[in-house]
Design a protein around this motif. Structure first.
Motif, PDB file in Angstrom:
ATOM      1  N   ASN A 169       0.819  -1.231   0.000  1.00  0.00           N
ATOM      2  CA  ASN A 169       0.000   0.000   0.000  1.00  0.00           C
ATOM      3  C   ASN A 169       0.842   1.266   0.000  1.00  0.00           C
ATOM      4  O   ASN A 169       0.313   2.357  -0.210  1.00  0.00           O
ATOM      5  N   GLU A 170       2.111   1.135   0.308  1.00  0.00           N
ATOM      6  CA  GLU A 170       2.962   2.334   0.475  1.00  0.00           C
ATOM      7  C   GLU A 170       3.882   2.570  -0.708  1.00  0.00           C
ATOM      8  O   GLU A 170       4.806   3.361  -0.623  1.00  0.00           O
ATOM      9  N   ARG A 171       3.673   1.845  -1.806  1.00  0.00           N
ATOM     10  CA  ARG A 171       4.649   1.927  -2.901  1.00  0.00           C
ATOM     11  C   ARG A 171       4.597   3.231  -3.701  1.00  0.00           C
ATOM     12  O   ARG A 171       5.602   3.633  -4.290  1.00  0.00           O
ATOM     13  N   SER A 172       3.444   3.872  -3.767  1.00  0.00           N
ATOM     14  CA  SER A 172       3.407   5.059  -4.640  1.00  0.00           C
ATOM     15  C   SER A 172       4.012   6.273  -3.940  1.00  0.00           C
ATOM     16  O   SER A 172       4.152   6.306  -2.714  1.00  0.00           O
ATOM     17  N   LEU A 173       4.372   7.257  -4.736  1.00  0.00           N
ATOM     18  CA  LEU A 173       5.088   8.445  -4.238  1.00  0.00           C
ATOM     19  C   LEU A 173       4.145   9.635  -4.193  1.00  0.00           C
ATOM     20  O   LEU A 173       3.222   9.731  -5.017  1.00  0.00           O
ATOM     21  N   PRO A 174       4.374  10.580  -3.272  1.00  0.00           N
ATOM     22  CA  PRO A 174       3.588  11.813  -3.272  1.00  0.00           C
ATOM     23  C   PRO A 174       3.762  12.524  -4.618  1.00  0.00           C
ATOM     24  O   PRO A 174       4.866  12.509  -5.188  1.00  0.00           O
ATOM     25  N   GLU A 175       2.692  13.141  -5.108  1.00  0.00           N
ATOM     26  CA  GLU A 175       2.718  13.773  -6.436  1.00  0.00           C
ATOM     27  C   GLU A 175       3.862  14.797  -6.591  1.00  0.00           C
ATOM     28  O   GLU A 175       4.539  14.812  -7.619  1.00  0.00           O
ATOM     29  N   PRO A 176       4.124  15.648  -5.560  1.00  0.00           N
ATOM     30  CA  PRO A 176       5.224  16.620  -5.739  1.00  0.00           C
ATOM     31  C   PRO A 176       6.576  15.921  -5.950  1.00  0.00           C
ATOM     32  O   PRO A 176       7.445  16.446  -6.652  1.00  0.00           O
ATOM     33  N   LEU A 177       6.737  14.738  -5.371  1.00  0.00           N
ATOM     34  CA  LEU A 177       8.003  14.021  -5.553  1.00  0.00           C
ATOM     35  C   LEU A 177       8.073  13.439  -6.972  1.00  0.00           C
ATOM     36  O   LEU A 177       9.148  13.434  -7.601  1.00  0.00           O
ATOM     37  N   ARG A 200       7.873   2.355   5.122  1.00  0.00           N
ATOM     38  CA  ARG A 200       7.474   3.220   3.994  1.00  0.00           C
ATOM     39  C   ARG A 200       8.649   3.431   3.043  1.00  0.00           C
ATOM     40  O   ARG A 200       8.489   3.395   1.818  1.00  0.00           O
ATOM     41  N   LEU A 201       9.840   3.639   3.604  1.00  0.00           N
ATOM     42  CA  LEU A 201      11.009   3.849   2.725  1.00  0.00           C
ATOM     43  C   LEU A 201      11.316   2.580   1.927  1.00  0.00           C
ATOM     44  O   LEU A 201      11.657   2.656   0.739  1.00  0.00           O
ATOM     45  N   LEU A 202      11.204   1.413   2.579  1.00  0.00           N
ATOM     46  CA  LEU A 202      11.443   0.147   1.857  1.00  0.00           C
ATOM     47  C   LEU A 202      10.457  -0.002   0.705  1.00  0.00           C
ATOM     48  O   LEU A 202      10.809  -0.483  -0.370  1.00  0.00           O
ATOM     49  N   ALA A 203       9.209   0.409   0.948  1.00  0.00           N
ATOM     50  CA  ALA A 203       8.185   0.295  -0.099  1.00  0.00           C
ATOM     51  C   ALA A 203       8.441   1.274  -1.242  1.00  0.00           C
ATOM     52  O   ALA A 203       8.219   0.945  -2.415  1.00  0.00           O
ATOM     53  N   LYS A 204       8.917   2.479  -0.905  1.00  0.00           N
ATOM     54  CA  LYS A 204       9.004   3.553  -1.901  1.00  0.00           C
ATOM     55  C   LYS A 204      10.341   3.583  -2.662  1.00  0.00           C
ATOM     56  O   LYS A 204      10.378   4.107  -3.786  1.00  0.00           O
ATOM     57  N   ALA A 205      11.408   3.048  -2.076  1.00  0.00           N
ATOM     58  CA  ALA A 205      12.727   3.163  -2.745  1.00  0.00           C
ATOM     59  C   ALA A 205      12.712   2.555  -4.153  1.00  0.00           C
ATOM     60  O   ALA A 205      13.202   3.193  -5.102  1.00  0.00           O
ATOM     61  N   PRO A 226       3.318   0.885  -9.523  1.00  0.00           N
ATOM     62  CA  PRO A 226       3.636  -0.364  -8.822  1.00  0.00           C
ATOM     63  C   PRO A 226       2.565  -1.436  -9.029  1.00  0.00           C
ATOM     64  O   PRO A 226       1.406  -1.118  -9.295  1.00  0.00           O
ATOM     65  N   HIS A 227       2.961  -2.699  -8.917  1.00  0.00           N
ATOM     66  CA  HIS A 227       2.084  -3.850  -9.103  1.00  0.00           C
ATOM     67  C   HIS A 227       1.764  -4.417  -7.717  1.00  0.00           C
ATOM     68  O   HIS A 227       2.648  -4.934  -7.043  1.00  0.00           O
ATOM     69  N   GLY A 263       9.846  -8.893  -7.373  1.00  0.00           N
ATOM     70  CA  GLY A 263       9.086  -8.930  -8.621  1.00  0.00           C
ATOM     71  C   GLY A 263       8.638  -7.542  -9.033  1.00  0.00           C
ATOM     72  O   GLY A 263       8.718  -7.164 -10.213  1.00  0.00           O
ATOM     73  N   ASN A 264       8.182  -6.767  -8.064  1.00  0.00           N
ATOM     74  CA  ASN A 264       7.677  -5.428  -8.365  1.00  0.00           C
ATOM     75  C   ASN A 264       8.795  -4.509  -8.859  1.00  0.00           C
ATOM     76  O   ASN A 264       8.592  -3.681  -9.742  1.00  0.00           O
ATOM     77  N   LEU A 265       9.990  -4.686  -8.302  1.00  0.00           N
ATOM     78  CA  LEU A 265      11.116  -3.849  -8.736  1.00  0.00           C
ATOM     79  C   LEU A 265      11.376  -4.055 -10.234  1.00  0.00           C
ATOM     80  O   LEU A 265      11.478  -3.100 -11.008  1.00  0.00           O
ATOM     81  N   LEU A 266      11.428  -5.331 -10.634  1.00  0.00           N
ATOM     82  CA  LEU A 266      11.675  -5.615 -12.059  1.00  0.00           C
ATOM     83  C   LEU A 266      10.492  -5.170 -12.912  1.00  0.00           C
ATOM     84  O   LEU A 266      10.664  -4.663 -14.022  1.00  0.00           O
ATOM     85  N   TYR A 267       9.280  -5.340 -12.370  1.00  0.00           N
ATOM     86  CA  TYR A 267       8.081  -4.943 -13.115  1.00  0.00           C
ATOM     87  C   TYR A 267       8.086  -3.433 -13.373  1.00  0.00           C
ATOM     88  O   TYR A 267       7.837  -2.975 -14.489  1.00  0.00           O
ATOM     89  N   MET A 268       8.375  -2.657 -12.336  1.00  0.00           N
ATOM     90  CA  MET A 268       8.358  -1.199 -12.515  1.00  0.00           C
ATOM     91  C   MET A 268       9.490  -0.719 -13.428  1.00  0.00           C
ATOM     92  O   MET A 268       9.393   0.326 -14.047  1.00  0.00           O
ATOM     93  N   LEU A 269      10.560  -1.502 -13.486  1.00  0.00           N
ATOM     94  CA  LEU A 269      11.670  -1.140 -14.366  1.00  0.00           C
ATOM     95  C   LEU A 269      11.311  -1.413 -15.827  1.00  0.00           C
ATOM     96  O   LEU A 269      11.565  -0.605 -16.715  1.00  0.00           O
ATOM     97  N   ARG A 270      10.677  -2.589 -16.057  1.00  0.00           N
ATOM     98  CA  ARG A 270      10.478  -3.028 -17.449  1.00  0.00           C
ATOM     99  C   ARG A 270       9.067  -2.830 -17.984  1.00  0.00           C
ATOM    100  O   ARG A 270       8.869  -2.860 -19.201  1.00  0.00           O
TER     101      ARG A 270
END
Ligand code: COA
Length: 376
Positions: free
Chosen positions: A74-82, A127-132, A151-152, A159-166
């Motif tokens: 649930n914490e993977r997305s980033l605040p819009e200003p970031l 939260r940092l682990l989810a967002k990095a 994020p997936h 898995g999500n790291l590779l997914y967001m990359l590719r």
């Protein structure tokens, strides 16, 4: 009291603190994380379980793991200003710099930013682990003129790291490869970045400041930055054509061979065999063994000539390369795991805090009068 006889440049062998988080057992060549052999964790646990172990002191039971996974997802997305900041960053900025600044900036939107209780620090670290991974993949894609991939929610950290990359779901063996590398990278005692994080924490500063300091320390080529340098080196070795000759020339020029040597381990890094096994699997999957062979020739030459063994960054570098991961993301991926270790150090430091403030030997001028400006 200052005792100059205890001085060691680089603090080698100097005991600078206590920790119940991990122990490098040089005699038996193993790394113990909260009582567990790291190699056992790589074969039985997910990175998320290891992160939970580091942050909370014990492995999670099923319900605890489910709750932790829910929070992470649930914490993977980033605040819009970031997101906007990542869009505005110059394409030439190294992803480590983006990550360092973005992690620091995340404190602006963190409801627990100024709370140093263990509970708040676990929440902030989670939260940092989810967002990095979101920061590093989003920043990289934008720098390449590609749109970010959201994020997936159904995929693991690996898995999500590779997914967001590719932008496509990775194969199972690839997720397992990243999972093992994240576990191997999660924690390693009083290394330079963990120590930097503890020094910052010892002033009663906050977790975001400590992790930001950790990222700064990790980015250098003598520490985490070595995984990127090691791959650049292997590309040079391949270009050269003769691995043994390349190493001999580099050693004759007194060059450091990246991905080799370690302050603590002198007879081999305990994390290397697990990572080499992953490299073998990936080489099989891509049906190309030449990076593994090339690396083996570099390693044989280094051991024969200098008795210096590879550290984990060496097999990690060519494993990531075989998986098509862009080189500037190798150290940021290391960060996305080590946040767990640094945060454990922050929490432990606060639990028994004493300001870290060592002495030094003064080598400057003896006291002298201040000359007037026209007399200088
Ligand atoms: N390539 C070539 N020579 C190396 C070497 C390397 N990677 N690592 C150590 N050495 C040499 C040193 O030059 C020194 O030689 P000398 O006695 O002739 O001066 C000797 O081995 C002892 O090394 P030292 O620098 O005292 O070890 P250290 O404990 O201070 O350094 C590292 C540890 C990690 C900083 C060092 O091994 C290094 O720079 N490695 C490359 C970067 C790297 O992979 N970092 C990731 C670490 S996990």
């Amino acid at each position: 009291m200052t005792d100059p006889t205890t001085y060691r440049p680089g603090l080698e062998g100097v005991v600078a603190g206590e920790s119940a988080i991990s122990r490098i057992d040089v005699e038996r060549n193993r790394l113990i994380i909260r009582g567990y052999d790291l190699v056992d964790l790589t074969t039985t646990a997910s990175f998320e379980e290891v992160a939970y172990l580091l942050l909370n002191g014990e492995l999670p039971n099923r319900a605890q793991l489910d709750a932790f996974l829910d929070t992470l997802r649930n914490e993977r997305s980033l605040p819009e200003p970031l997101m906007e900041y990542l869009r505005q960053a110059p394409d030439t900025v190294h992803p480590m710099s983006l990550l360092r600044t973005a992690v620091s900036a995340l404190s602006f939107w963190d409801p627990d930013a100024g709370d140093n209780s263990p509970e708040a620090n676990v929440a902030k670290a989670t939260r940092l682990l989810a967002k990095a991974p979101t920061i590093l993949t989003t920043g990289y894609r934008l720098s390449q003129g590609q749109e970010p991939v959201p994020p997936h929610a159904d995929l693991s950290a690996a898995g999500n790291l590779l997914y967001m990359l590719r932008g496509e779901e990775p194969a199972q063996h690839e997720q397992e490869a990243i999972n093992v590398s994240l576990i191997l990278y999660a924690e390693h005692g009083y290394n330079a970045s963990a120590f930097a994080a503890r020094v910052v924490t010892s002033t009663l500063s906050d977790l975001h400041s400590a992790v930001t300091a950790g990222i700064g320390a990790l980015s250098g080529p003598l520490h985490g930055g070595a995984n990127e340098q090691a791959m650049q080196m292997l590309l040079e070795v391949e270009q050269h054509g003769d691995a043994e000759g390349w190493v001999l020339e580099a050693l004759a020029l007194k060059k450091k061979i990246m991905g080799f040597g370690h302050r603590e381990y002198k007879a081999g890094d305990s994390r290397v065999p697990s990572m080499k096994a992953v490299a073998e699997e990936i080489a099989k999957a891509v049906d190309d063994h030449h990076w593994v062979d090339l690396a083996a020739r570099v390693e044989e030459t280094m051991i024969r000539e200098k008795g210096i063994h590879p550290n984990v960054d060496f097999p990690c570098s060519y494993t990531y390369y075989m998986m098509g991961i862009p080189i500037p993301l190798y150290t940021p991926i290391f960060v996305s795991s080590r946040i767990a270790g640094w945060s454990a150090h922050v929490i432990e430091q606060l639990a028994g805090n004493r300001l870290i403030r060592p002495a030094h030997i003064y080598t400057g001028q003896e006291p002298r009068p201040v000359p007037a400006i026209d007399e200088r």
